[in-house]
Design an enzyme around this catalytic site. Structure first.
Site, PDB file in Angstrom:
ATOM      1  N   LYS A 182       1.146  -1.179  -0.261  1.00 12.64           N
ATOM      2  CA  LYS A 182       0.031  -0.085  -0.070  1.00 12.64           C
ATOM      3  C   LYS A 182       0.645   1.021   0.253  1.00 12.64           C
ATOM      4  O   LYS A 182       0.006   2.146  -0.836  1.00 12.64           O
ATOM      5  CB  LYS A 182      -0.780   0.086   1.210  1.00 12.64           C
ATOM      6  N   GLN A 208      -5.672  -2.047   9.828  1.00 11.37           N
ATOM      7  CA  GLN A 208      -4.743  -3.575   9.377  1.00 11.37           C
ATOM      8  C   GLN A 208      -5.836  -4.906  10.170  1.00 11.37           C
ATOM      9  O   GLN A 208      -5.470  -4.736  11.435  1.00 11.37           O
ATOM     10  CB  GLN A 208      -3.935  -2.891   8.791  1.00 11.37           C
ATOM     11  N   ASP A 253     -11.342   1.919   3.312  1.00 11.35           N
ATOM     12  CA  ASP A 253     -11.433   0.549   3.471  1.00 11.35           C
ATOM     13  C   ASP A 253     -13.301   0.187   3.044  1.00 11.35           C
ATOM     14  O   ASP A 253     -13.532  -0.653   2.747  1.00 11.35           O
ATOM     15  CB  ASP A 253     -11.528  -0.516   4.688  1.00 11.35           C
TER      16      ASP A 253
END
Ligand code: NAP
Length: 285
Positions: free
Chosen positions: A56, A100, A123
């Site tokens: 990322k 995460q 997300d």
């Protein structure tokens, strides 16, 4: 005679769209003195998570956006993580935040998601964005499902009227990708571990999306000739290689088009995360 399917390279699509779409959008924001910024919250030292975070950061760098990873020990308190998210919500210089997953057991994923500002939820996991996705309203869409739909369309397939079979019903892949395909007016069948006869469901499939988390789960005999096959799974084999949920070699003999692992859905997921961060920056500035 060896049948050669079209290989749907998520890596190539993401690289092209980075140049064609993301970099021009970032340049436009920069002209308005806006520098899109993503914060990744990483708890503990999960090896796979650390590797995803590096991918990322690398893609963010190529797009010209700022990406910071805030690291915490595995025993960090839930209260501390919620406090950090509140600070990010209030910080105008940060446009996107992701936490995460997986998180250690003592931190509630539900509480974390309910604390993230939906406008910074790049997300697409907060109840607000999931609800908007369900309704077909503009929102920050979860990255893997969004990336799957985009890669199917970029490969030249129109979803409207197609029979789409999704195998897997998780909240992060199976369910949202089923809804996104339905919103495109595909006819969608979602299978899971209690589906009576998956092969029967696959008989008329035009597009098959596999997200079961079992290496080489989808076999050639289950795939109708000419289907498009999207492999979401990612596993490391004993030899240290990566493979997906699809028996790639055998299924390639029958599929019209197929996405590889690695180089398929993974890069599209990362692309969508950075795209969402840019979208959030556009909306918030
Ligand atoms: P998950 O939460 O474990 O869900 C797996 C789904 O598969 C469940 O709905 C389960 O059914 C179903 N399933 C399990 N065994 C089955 C069987 N024998 N027959 C039919 N269905 C079965 O997995 P996930 O998070 O969706 O991830 C799936 C895979 O995609 C994993 O390999 C993961 O690493 C990968 N992934 C990749 C990306 C990427 O960016 N490339 C992103 C996310 C996930 P039940 O609901 O009935 O239990």
């Amino acid at each position: 005679m060896n049948h050669q399917p079209h290989i749907i390279s998520g890596r190539d699509i993401a690289t092209r769209l980075l140049e064609e779409e993301l970099i021009p959008k970032v340049n436009k924001l920069n002209k308005k003195n806006v520098q899109p910024k993503l914060v990744v919250i990483l708890v503990g030292d999960h090896a796979a998570s650390a590797s995803y975070v590096r991918q990322k950061e690398k893609f963010a760098d190529k797009a010209g956006i700022l990406a910071e990873t805030w690291r915490y020990d595995a025993d960090v308190s839930e209260a501390k993580i919620l406090e950090e998210i509140e600070c990010i919500n209030a910080d105008d210089s940060i446009h996107g935040v992701i936490v995460q997953l997986p998180l250690p057991d003592h931190i509630s994923v539900e509480k974390v998601l309910n604390t993230i500002d939906p406008n910074k939820d790049v997300d697409g996991f907060t109840p607000t964005n999931v609800g908007r996705l369900f309704l077909g309203e503009p929102c920050l869409q979860c990255c893997t499902p969004k990336g799957i739909i985009r890669m199917i369309e970029e490969s030249g397939e129109d979803l409207m009227g197609k029979n789409v079979v999704v195998i897997g019903r998780s909240n992060i892949v199976g369910k949202p990708v089923s809804i996104l395909a339905l919103n495109k007016r595909a006819t969608v069948t979602t299978c899971h571990s209690r589906t009576k006869d998956i092969d029967k469901m696959l008989e008329d499939a035009d597009i098959i999306i596999v997200a079961v988390g079992i290496p080489k789960f989808l076999k050639a005999e289950s795939v109708p000739e000419g289907a498009v096959v999207i492999d979401v799974g990612i596993h490391r084999t004993e030899e240290g290689k990566l493979c997906g949920d699809v028996d790639f070699e055998a299924v390639s003999e029958k599929a019209k088009a197929i996405s590889p692992v690695p180089g398929g859905v993974g890069p599209m997921t990362v692309f969508c995360l950075i795209e969402n961060t840019i979208e959030a920056a556009e909306q918030l500035s």
